[in-house]
Design a protein around this motif. Structure first.
Motif: not given
Length: 121
Positions: A76-98
């Motif tokens: 019951n888990t989801a992931w987001l692997q983020m590589d080669n991060l850029k300054v513009e990726d700065t944000a609050v990240y929200y998980c969403n379920a539908r």
């Protein structure tokens, strides 16, 4: 009661990697579309990536080839692997379920509280 609990948001330098996790309870996870959104101050929340219960994934253009969304329906888990991060990726990240058909809560949308990601130059 459906709960989404995110973790993994930290500060990282440009070019670095992070893995966000979203643990879900209270709904039929295997038939739930999972997604990650992000939001910066003054801007609307934007879809980053989503994955169907069967594992079909789609991505926003700016993160293609850098981010990977995945899930484990037994955990019951989801992931987001983020590589080669850029300054513009700065944000609050929200998980969403539908939840999908035939979930009893089909049509509902659930959100986590968000986890902050900061990418410094």
């Amino acid at each position: 009661q459906v709960q989404l609990v995110e973790s993994g948001g930290v500060s990282v330098e440009t070019g670095g990697s992070l893995r966000l996790s979203c643990s879900v309870s209270g709904t039929a996870f295997s038939i739930t579309v999972m997604a990650w959104y992000r939001q910066t101050p003054g801007k609307e929340r934007e879809l980053v990536a989503q994955i169907s219960g069967g594992g079909t994934a789609t991505y926003e253009d700016s993160v293609k080839d850098r981010f990977t969304i995945s899930r484990d329906n037994r955990a019951n888990t989801a992931w987001l692997q983020m590589d080669n991060l850029k300054v513009e990726d700065t944000a609050v990240y929200y998980c969403n379920a539908r939840p999908g058909i035939p979930a009893r809560d089909y049509g509902q949308t659930y959100w986590g509280k968000g986890t902050p990601v900061t990418v410094s130059a």
